[in-house]
Write an enzyme that holds these catalytic residues in place. Structure first.
Site, PDB file in Angstrom:
ATOM      1  N   GLY A  31       0.843  -1.182   0.000  1.00 51.49           N
ATOM      2  CA  GLY A  31       0.000   0.000   0.000  1.00 51.49           C
ATOM      3  C   GLY A  31       0.882   1.237   0.000  1.00 51.49           C
ATOM      4  O   GLY A  31       2.053   1.186  -0.388  1.00 51.49           O
ATOM      5  N   VAL A  97       0.491 -13.475   3.655  1.00 51.39           N
ATOM      6  CA  VAL A  97       1.203 -13.794   4.890  1.00 51.39           C
ATOM      7  C   VAL A  97       0.206 -14.351   5.901  1.00 51.39           C
ATOM      8  O   VAL A  97      -0.835 -13.750   6.159  1.00 51.39           O
ATOM      9  CB  VAL A  97       1.904 -12.547   5.462  1.00 51.39           C
ATOM     10  CG1 VAL A  97       2.546 -12.859   6.810  1.00 51.39           C
ATOM     11  CG2 VAL A  97       2.950 -12.035   4.482  1.00 51.39           C
ATOM     12  N   GLU A 189     -18.105  11.099  -0.496  1.00 52.27           N
ATOM     13  CA  GLU A 189     -17.804  11.065  -1.930  1.00 52.27           C
ATOM     14  C   GLU A 189     -18.685  10.062  -2.664  1.00 52.27           C
ATOM     15  O   GLU A 189     -19.150  10.325  -3.778  1.00 52.27           O
ATOM     16  CB  GLU A 189     -16.318  10.751  -2.114  1.00 52.27           C
ATOM     17  CG  GLU A 189     -15.427  11.895  -1.642  1.00 52.27           C
ATOM     18  CD  GLU A 189     -13.958  11.533  -1.524  1.00 52.27           C
ATOM     19  OE1 GLU A 189     -13.137  12.443  -1.353  1.00 52.27           O
ATOM     20  OE2 GLU A 189     -13.629  10.338  -1.602  1.00 52.27           O
ATOM     21  N   ASP A 348      -2.104   1.849   8.451  1.00 48.86           N
ATOM     22  CA  ASP A 348      -3.342   1.629   9.193  1.00 48.86           C
ATOM     23  C   ASP A 348      -3.201   0.580  10.285  1.00 48.86           C
ATOM     24  O   ASP A 348      -4.054   0.504  11.182  1.00 48.86           O
ATOM     25  CB  ASP A 348      -4.455   1.186   8.231  1.00 48.86           C
ATOM     26  CG  ASP A 348      -4.904   2.308   7.320  1.00 48.86           C
ATOM     27  OD1 ASP A 348      -4.664   3.475   7.668  1.00 48.86           O
ATOM     28  OD2 ASP A 348      -5.487   2.016   6.255  1.00 48.86           O
TER      29      ASP A 348
END
Length: 510
Positions: A31, A97, A189, A348
């Site tokens: 990411g 993983v 949005e 995150d």
């Protein structure tokens, strides 16, 4: 074939390789954080292994554009191997993983492969959080991956198709009611774009329904949307949404979701300008609980850290490893784990704090700029350790927040040396547009997005409205959206597995 033996042999053969004379760094996740960490190590004398369960880096801030048919998937995604083709110290592996062996310093993949490391950066990201109600997931998909975007796009477009064929007015209204849960940037949005699709893109294309009559409802559990922004901008965003025709309901807590819609609880009558209509069924007389009949519910209310966080915390519990209520790993000031300086957690997945000299540490928000900065900081601290120097605490530089509401509408909250700069409307929308284009990966993606947006701006057209695998047989009467999507997916799988006589399925032509 004995797959377990094969996997063991693969793992053993990897472990038996001659150890590299250079430090081995494994990065989990490509990411924003993982990508920046790998790039920051481009000139270092290290061997980097980058592992991700997908083969692409995804620009998540524009993922809702794929879900609403504004952009095609390749416009906001880039193959990971292509991104690192010129960085010779990076090896890219496709795999999931399953476990991190802290004691042995090895990362285990689902196929049995074990990756030894000297330093580890965990950037596994986050998933949807339904606040203990995972049974809601089939009825209210969230938006984190391209697969999520394709599913939501299918649900939106197939809802209009189903309404076109529905003779029952009540059932037709249910298909034409779209509910977005969560008033953060994604929810705002998404709701604004849905309203534009119904009122500007689809009118004139149907004969039995008026798409502009579709209802778009945005539910927010708090007292305002976009709570990371100042109250004045939150109010401005709400007004712009309502101008687009979005029914914004504040202090609205969802208590149940099923295949017919959802149940909402409010402290009083629905607030925020959204009154219950005849399509919303109240339970009892003067009650704070009511239901909304809808076949297209989209979840944007919360996220939870990857399960790797909990596993990693359990493995390091003896040295102080822990997670917070959201499942994020509590990290040291330099983003490493207590007692394990060789492991860094970013993005995150990290419950990190920003350490500004002379101030109290403050929590780092779960946004892409923070993930990028953490990736660069984690890589820099690894290089400091390798050089025998001390690490530095992470300091988050907050450049502000952006959110678009719809055509010519956005809100911007920027940090500057002279104080906050806040504005909304057309110029905020232009700023949002060019900022997102600037941060896209690759010149081709920037050009494609600009062309697509330019065309959409002048024509209101959205040409990424392709839905594949639509069931050949008619869907049974009264079927819910989840049943429609399930039938579509089943049809896709059967079509993919069917081959011409004497010809393997993998060689089927288009």
């Amino acid at each position: 074939m004995n797959t377990s033996s094969s996997s063991t042999a693969t793992s053993s053969s990897l472990a038996a390789r001659v150890p590299s004379p250079r430090p081995r760094i494994v990065i989990i996740g490509c990411g924003f954080g993982g990508l920046e960490a790998a790039r920051a190590l481009r000139s270092a004398a290290v061997d980097v292994t980058l592992v991700d369960r997908t083969n692409h880096h995804l620009f998540q801030p524009l993922l809702y554009q794929v879900a609403t048919a504004g952009l095609s998937a390749p416009a906001i995604a880039a193959p990971v191997r292509h991104l690192f083709r010129a960085q010779r110290n990076v090896t890219v592996l496709l795999g999931e993983v399953t476990r991190i062996d802290v004691a042995a310093r090895a990362v285990h993949l689902q196929d049995g492969l074990a990756l030894p490391y000297d330093h580890l950066i965990v950037a596994a990201g986050a998933a949807h959080s339904y606040f203990g109600h995972d049974e809601w997931a089939p009825f209210a998909p969230g938006l984190k991956t391209l697969d999520d975007a394709f599913e939501i796009r299918g649900r939106i477009l197939l809802a209009f198709e189903a309404a076109e064929k529905e003779p029952d007015p009540a059932r037709r209204a249910q298909w034409l009611t779209f509910v977005v849960i969560g008033g953060g940037p994604t929810g705002v949005e998404m709701a604004g774009t849905l309203a534009e699709i119904a009122r500007h893109t689809l009118p004139g294309e149907f004969r039995n329904i008026d798409p502009a009559a579709a209802r778009v409802i945005l539910l927010e559990g708090g007292d305002r949307i976009l709570q990371a922004m100042p109250p004045a901008l939150s109010q401005r965003a709400k007004e712009q949404l309502e101008k687009l025709g979005v029914d914004v309901r504040l202090n609205a807590r969802v208590t149940a979701i099923d295949d017919q819609g959802l149940t909402v609880q409010t402290p009083a009558a629905p607030t925020g300008g959204g009154n219950r209509s005849s399509g919303d069924k109240a339970e009892g007389g003067d009650t704070t609980t009511y239901s909304i009949q809808s076949q297209c519910v989209i979840w944007g209310a919360g996220v939870a850290a990857s399960k790797l966080g909990r596993q990693l915390a359990d493995s390091t519990q003896a040295s102080g490893g822990a997670v917070d209520r959201a499942g994020r790993v509590v990290v040291q000031p330099d983003l490493s784990l207590p007692g394990h300086p060789e492991i860094s957690v970013i993005g995150d997945l990290a419950a990190a704090k920003s350490h500004v000299p002379g101030r109290e540490p403050t929590p780092v928000p779960g946004v892409s700029p923070a993930a990028k900065q953490m990736g660069r900081a984690a890589a820099a601290n690894i290089l400091r350790r390798l050089a025998g120097r001390g690490t530095e605490p992470f300091r988050y530089r907050d450049y502000g927040n952006l959110a678009t509401i719809g055509r010519n509408s956005a809100v911007v909250d920027l940090a500057s040396p002279v104080g906050p700069v806040r504005f909304s409307g057309y110029f905020a929308w232009l700023f949002w547009l060019f900022a997102h284009v600037f941060f896209l990966i690759g010149f081709r993606n920037r050009l494609v997005v600009l062309l697509d947006w330019g065309w959409a701006y002048w024509t209101f057209a959205r040409h990424a409205r392709v839905v594949t695998g639509i069931a050949a047989e008619p869907v049974k009467e009264g079927a819910s959206a989840s049943e429609v999507v399930a039938e579509v997916m089943a049809d896709q799988e059967s079509s993919a597995g069917a081959a011409e006589p004497g010809r393997p399925a993998t060689q089927q032509g288009g």
